[in-house]
Design a protein around this motif. Structure first.
Motif, PDB file in Angstrom:
ATOM      1  N   SER A  66      15.273  14.459 -19.088  1.00  0.00           N
ATOM      2  CA  SER A  66      14.200  13.529 -18.770  1.00  0.00           C
ATOM      3  C   SER A  66      14.090  13.345 -17.268  1.00  0.00           C
ATOM      4  CB  SER A  66      14.453  12.172 -19.433  1.00  0.00           C
ATOM      5  OG  SER A  66      13.471  11.234 -19.046  1.00  0.00           O
ATOM      6  N   LEU A  67      12.842  13.272 -16.799  1.00  0.00           N
ATOM      7  CA  LEU A  67      12.613  12.989 -15.388  1.00  0.00           C
ATOM      8  C   LEU A  67      12.922  11.534 -15.050  1.00  0.00           C
ATOM      9  CD1 LEU A  67       9.321  14.956 -14.658  1.00  0.00           C
ATOM     10  CD2 LEU A  67      11.481  15.258 -13.480  1.00  0.00           C
ATOM     11  N   VAL A  68      12.811  10.666 -16.035  1.00  0.00           N
ATOM     12  CA  VAL A  68      13.104   9.249 -15.810  1.00  0.00           C
ATOM     13  C   VAL A  68      14.613   9.082 -15.721  1.00  0.00           C
ATOM     14  CG1 VAL A  68      12.840   6.910 -16.693  1.00  0.00           C
ATOM     15  CG2 VAL A  68      11.015   8.586 -17.039  1.00  0.00           C
ATOM     16  N   LEU A  69      15.067   8.631 -14.579  1.00  0.00           N
ATOM     17  CA  LEU A  69      16.498   8.505 -14.344  1.00  0.00           C
ATOM     18  C   LEU A  69      17.045   7.303 -15.104  1.00  0.00           C
ATOM     19  CD1 LEU A  69      18.625  10.020 -12.688  1.00  0.00           C
ATOM     20  CD2 LEU A  69      18.286   8.347 -10.863  1.00  0.00           C
ATOM     21  N   PHE A 113       0.828  -1.196   0.000  1.00  0.00           N
ATOM     22  CA  PHE A 113       0.000   0.000   0.000  1.00  0.00           C
ATOM     23  C   PHE A 113       0.871   1.258   0.000  1.00  0.00           C
ATOM     24  CE2 PHE A 113      -2.281   3.295   2.449  1.00  0.00           C
ATOM     25  CZ  PHE A 113      -3.424   3.422   1.681  1.00  0.00           C
ATOM     26  N   VAL A 114       1.889   1.290   0.864  1.00  0.00           N
ATOM     27  CA  VAL A 114       2.794   2.437   0.933  1.00  0.00           C
ATOM     28  C   VAL A 114       3.612   2.554  -0.356  1.00  0.00           C
ATOM     29  CG1 VAL A 114       4.749   3.426   2.162  1.00  0.00           C
ATOM     30  CG2 VAL A 114       2.898   2.354   3.444  1.00  0.00           C
ATOM     31  N   CYS A 115       4.080   1.429  -0.882  1.00  0.00           N
ATOM     32  CA  CYS A 115       4.820   1.463  -2.152  1.00  0.00           C
ATOM     33  C   CYS A 115       3.949   1.984  -3.283  1.00  0.00           C
ATOM     34  CB  CYS A 115       5.344   0.064  -2.491  1.00  0.00           C
ATOM     35  SG  CYS A 115       6.650  -0.533  -1.401  1.00  0.00           S
ATOM     36  N   ALA A 116       2.657   1.602  -3.284  1.00  0.00           N
ATOM     37  CA  ALA A 116       1.747   2.093  -4.324  1.00  0.00           C
ATOM     38  C   ALA A 116       1.568   3.599  -4.217  1.00  0.00           C
ATOM     39  CB  ALA A 116       0.400   1.382  -4.222  1.00  0.00           C
ATOM     40  N   LEU A 117       1.518   4.139  -2.988  1.00  0.00           N
ATOM     41  CA  LEU A 117       1.441   5.588  -2.822  1.00  0.00           C
ATOM     42  C   LEU A 117       2.682   6.280  -3.376  1.00  0.00           C
ATOM     43  CD1 LEU A 117      -0.056   5.916   0.787  1.00  0.00           C
ATOM     44  CD2 LEU A 117      -1.191   6.459  -1.365  1.00  0.00           C
ATOM     45  N   ASP A 118       3.842   5.677  -3.153  1.00  0.00           N
ATOM     46  CA  ASP A 118       5.087   6.246  -3.681  1.00  0.00           C
ATOM     47  C   ASP A 118       5.096   6.227  -5.206  1.00  0.00           C
ATOM     48  OD1 ASP A 118       7.587   7.284  -3.929  1.00  0.00           O
ATOM     49  OD2 ASP A 118       8.647   5.630  -2.969  1.00  0.00           O
ATOM     50  N   VAL A 119       4.669   5.114  -5.799  1.00  0.00           N
ATOM     51  CA  VAL A 119       4.603   5.017  -7.262  1.00  0.00           C
ATOM     52  C   VAL A 119       3.565   5.982  -7.817  1.00  0.00           C
ATOM     53  CG1 VAL A 119       4.107   3.472  -9.196  1.00  0.00           C
ATOM     54  CG2 VAL A 119       5.437   2.638  -7.252  1.00  0.00           C
ATOM     55  N   LEU A 120       2.455   6.162  -7.094  1.00  0.00           N
ATOM     56  CA  LEU A 120       1.432   7.121  -7.509  1.00  0.00           C
ATOM     57  C   LEU A 120       2.018   8.528  -7.581  1.00  0.00           C
ATOM     58  CD1 LEU A 120      -1.674   7.560  -8.053  1.00  0.00           C
ATOM     59  CD2 LEU A 120      -1.845   8.112  -5.622  1.00  0.00           C
ATOM     60  N   SER A 121       2.805   8.892  -6.579  1.00  0.00           N
ATOM     61  CA  SER A 121       3.457  10.204  -6.592  1.00  0.00           C
ATOM     62  C   SER A 121       4.400  10.337  -7.785  1.00  0.00           C
ATOM     63  CB  SER A 121       4.223  10.404  -5.282  1.00  0.00           C
ATOM     64  OG  SER A 121       4.966  11.590  -5.309  1.00  0.00           O
ATOM     65  N   THR A 152      10.302   0.023  -4.922  1.00  0.00           N
ATOM     66  CA  THR A 152       9.903   1.129  -5.797  1.00  0.00           C
ATOM     67  C   THR A 152      10.993   1.484  -6.813  1.00  0.00           C
ATOM     68  OG1 THR A 152      10.683   2.704  -4.122  1.00  0.00           O
ATOM     69  CG2 THR A 152       8.354   2.097  -4.074  1.00  0.00           C
ATOM     70  N   LYS A 153      12.258   1.305  -6.439  1.00  0.00           N
ATOM     71  CA  LYS A 153      13.343   1.602  -7.383  1.00  0.00           C
ATOM     72  C   LYS A 153      13.432   0.567  -8.495  1.00  0.00           C
ATOM     73  CE  LYS A 153      16.389   4.441  -4.542  1.00  0.00           C
ATOM     74  NZ  LYS A 153      17.735   4.588  -3.940  1.00  0.00           N
ATOM     75  N   LEU A 154      12.838  -0.596  -8.309  1.00  0.00           N
ATOM     76  CA  LEU A 154      12.755  -1.558  -9.405  1.00  0.00           C
ATOM     77  C   LEU A 154      11.671  -1.178 -10.405  1.00  0.00           C
ATOM     78  CD1 LEU A 154      13.137  -4.947  -7.479  1.00  0.00           C
ATOM     79  CD2 LEU A 154      14.853  -3.786  -8.879  1.00  0.00           C
ATOM     80  N   ILE A 155      10.720  -0.343  -9.961  1.00  0.00           N
ATOM     81  CA  ILE A 155       9.620   0.071 -10.836  1.00  0.00           C
ATOM     82  C   ILE A 155       9.970   1.360 -11.572  1.00  0.00           C
ATOM     83  CG2 ILE A 155       7.186   0.725 -10.900  1.00  0.00           C
ATOM     84  CD1 ILE A 155       6.790  -0.967  -8.396  1.00  0.00           C
ATOM     85  N   ILE A 156      10.399   2.386 -10.831  1.00  0.00           N
ATOM     86  CA  ILE A 156      10.706   3.672 -11.452  1.00  0.00           C
ATOM     87  C   ILE A 156      11.656   4.446 -10.544  1.00  0.00           C
ATOM     88  CG2 ILE A 156       8.757   4.877 -10.404  1.00  0.00           C
ATOM     89  CD1 ILE A 156      10.172   5.447 -13.955  1.00  0.00           C
TER      90      ILE A 156
END
Length: 663
Positions: free
Chosen positions: A289-292, A103-111, A264-268
């Motif tokens: 680019s914002l994507v690192l 749930f917390v990881c999903a909030l981070d990815v949402l941000s 989260t760092k494995l996702i984005i």
């Protein structure tokens, strides 16, 4: 002696009636004759007098539900059953922790998704320095940017960067910080939408979430004019900054990030410095680019000979010379060596930032929905019986007299500490929202927890500001202290005196409305976090004349309606006869029922034209049901009315319903 006239013939008529009843008979289910007299003896007795005299107790939708344990008692279990129950309980606890983690990881990815979609636009908004000088525009910019990036820490870091770079003064940064405080409350309001399946849970969850919204809105409405007139936050923090000799400290503790970053760092992974660079006027940052892509780099600065267009562009007169038609100088040139690439899934995807952001938004929202539904179901399963009573008493019981007033302030400390641990007020308030929905935490207790969360998120910002370089330390720390004292001022306004705890009452009103009209929750989010900020910002840009010309009449009408509603309920004799109710207005102006009918009819139309196949299959299945079977389904009209109205029944209404029900 002759009987009294009113009793004359009573015995004879009674004997005659018994004779007639004994002579008549009816067949029972087996076809046997059963005397009516015997049958009447089996029927229950009814008393409408008792029902009218003792109406059903009034239903309070805000009372905490009883979470009772329907299973076998612990004392009645054998050794194997006890071991099995302990194992199941431990497994549920581990599963709950896993769901909270995702749930917390999903909030981070949402941000991250919001920052990819609107991050550069947010930087461009911050870049408009002339607009930021307008306090109202500053509040709305802070709100909109925080909603766009779903992170008050990101917007706060942008404000700090702009203040440190002298692009924005501390005085102009304070209204933007106030707006960021409002914008961060949208996350838990969105989370509350996930509990819309159960009407009463949704009522409590949405009220528990929007209590944060109302506190922030009311605090800004009162404190912004005071700050514009007196600059009390600026002067207070300036005195504090001049009183202490502060040096750069350590980074704020990253307790939660240490746990969530591996996933989260494995996702984005994002380069958040790009947004700050755009806000501070770096045009080259727009092409970054914002994507690192590269997570490990090495930058070296070496002096090199470079050509310049004219002598005025020299680094210094001693470091310039001419060689024919060319002018040369020595400059420090930085070269970056790319060592290690990132390993998130979008590193070599080739997709645009907007596409990646939309994918992350869809994925994170789906994950949030699934996690929240499972968390609520798991909590309903775990929080039963003695466990539920212990937790409810721990959160909702006040200290004994005369220290009951201390309970709320202790709850604030708990909220501040937990927010400091997780480093995000959005995460903490989003985590307690489902607990409020299922009835573990009351609205009155969620309020101080939320206020403490506001304090906790500012202390984290203060520690982060103390880690700033020396040239940025004073500005960044002063903005962080302004944020801290703004929330403290809001708490002093809306908590110490029980009569001033207006956010609780407003959130309950909104909770009742959204429980009856669930679409109103989406409407509220759309109006509060998009239409109003964009409208006020547009009018502020157009000029004070337009803002006053449009805003003042709207505010006058708004407050007039509130005052008239209050007088209609408390002092109707003070009003003219026509204003004692709103019956003279069209129905669509005084009730949400016509709008609800429109929404329902629109949904029915979509279902009719978009789900023909589903409806056809459903019709075939319904047609296959025998008529006799269909007639066995009954619905309680009283329950349906309660479900539709979602308001407590008054004793008069209860008595009326019981007296008119055929017995």
């Amino acid at each position: 002696m002759a009987p009294r006239p009113e009793l004359a013939g009573t015995d004879a008529s009674k004997a005659q009636e018994n004779q007639v009843m004994s002579d008549r008979a009816m067949n029972n289910s087996k076809g046997e004759a059963v005397p009516v007299g015997n049958q009447l003896e089996l029927l229950p007795a009814y008393s409408t007098i008792a029902l009218a005299a003792e109406p059903a107790p009034e239903f309070d939708p805000w009372s905490l539900p009883e979470l009772q344990n329907t299973g076998v008692k612990w004392s009645e279990l054998d050794a194997k059953g006890k071991i099995l129950r302990v194992t199941k309980g431990f497994g549920k606890f581990i599963l709950l922790l896993v769901l909270l983690y995702f749930f917390v990881c999903a909030l981070d990815v949402l941000s991250s998704g919001f920052q990819l979609v609107g991050g550069k636009a947010a930087g461009d908004i911050f870049k408009e320095g002339s607009v930021l000088a307008n306090p109202l525009a500053g509040v709305m910019i802070g709100l909109l940017v925080t909603v766009m990036v779903q992170s008050s820490s990101t917007s706060s870091s942008i404000i700090v960067s702009m203040v440190s770079s002298s692009i924005l003064s501390v005085r102009h940064g304070i209204p933007i910080m106030m707006g960021a405080n409002i914008g961060t409350s949208v996350t838990n309001t969105v989370v509350a939408l996930m509990q819309a399946g159960d009407r009463n849970q949704f009522r409590r969850a949405f009220a528990g979430a929007t209590i944060h919204d109302f506190f922030n809105w009311l605090s800004v409405a009162v404190l912004l004019p005071i700050e514009v007139a007196t600059h009390y936050l600026y002067h207070l923090t300036n005195v504090i900054m001049n009183s202490f000799q502060l040096e750069s400290g350590e980074d704020a503790p990253q307790l939660l990030k240490v746990i969530t970053d591996p996933l989260t760092k494995l996702i984005i992974q994002l380069d958040k410095s790009v947004i700050s660079a755009i806000a501070t006027g770096d045009e080259e940052a727009k092409n970054k680019s914002l994507v690192l892509t590269w997570c490990e780099t090495k930058t070296e600065v070496d002096p090199m000979n470079v050509t310049i267009p004219a002598w005025e562009n020299c680094t210094s007169p001693d470091l310039c010379w001419r060689d024919g038609n060319l002018t040369w100088t020595i400059r420090n040139i930085s070269t970056t060596e790319y060592i290690k690439k990132c390993n998130h899934i979008f590193v070599d995807s080739g997709l645009s930032e907007t596409a990646v952001g939309l994918i992350l938004l869809a994925f994170s929202l789906l994950c949030l929905c699934v996690c929240l539904i499972l968390i609520v179901k798991l909590l309903n399963s775990v929080l039963q019986g003695q466990v539920a009573n212990i937790i409810k008493k721990t959160f909702n019981t006040d200290f004994p007299y005369p220290f009951a007033w201390v309970t709320g302030y202790m709850a604030m400390l708990v909220g501040a500490f937990m927010t400091f641990v997780v480093q995000s007020s959005s995460v903490f308030t989003s985590a307690i929202t489902p607990l409020v929905g299922i009835g573990v935490i009351s609205i009155d207790r969620a309020y101080p927890l939320t206020l403490g969360s506001n304090i906790g998120t500012t202390t984290t910002a203060i520690l982060a500001a103390m880690a700033s370089p020396g040239n940025k330390l004073k500005a960044s720390l002063q903005i962080a202290l302004c944020h801290f004292f703004f929330n403290v001022s809001g708490i002093l306004l809306w908590y110490p005196i029980p009569y001033t705890r207006i956010p609780i009452h407003l959130s309950k009103v909104l909770g009742n409305i959204t429980a009856k009209y669930r679409w109103f929750a989406i409407f509220y989010l759309f109006i509060a976090f998009l239409v109003v900020p964009v409208g006020v910002f547009g009018l502020s840009v157009a000029g004070w004349e337009y803002l006053v010309g449009v805003g003042v009449p709207i505010l006058v009408i708004f407050f007039a309606v509130i005052i008239i509603n209050y007088l209609q309920k408390k002092r109707p004799e003070k009003l003219p006869e026509k204003l004692r109710n709103w019956d003279y207005l069209p129905l669509w102006m005084r009730s949400l029922d016509p709008w609800d009918d429109m929404v329902v009819s629109t949904g029915a139309t979509c279902e009719k034209y978009c789900c023909k196949c589903c409806k056809r299959r459903g019709g075939e299945q319904m047609a296959s049901v025998a008529p006799g079977k269909a007639m066995e389904v009954h619905e309680n009209p009283v329950s349906l009315a309660d479900e539709k109205n979602a308001f407590s029944k008054t004793p008069q209404a209860t008595e009326m319903n019981l007296s008119t029900t055929p017995l």
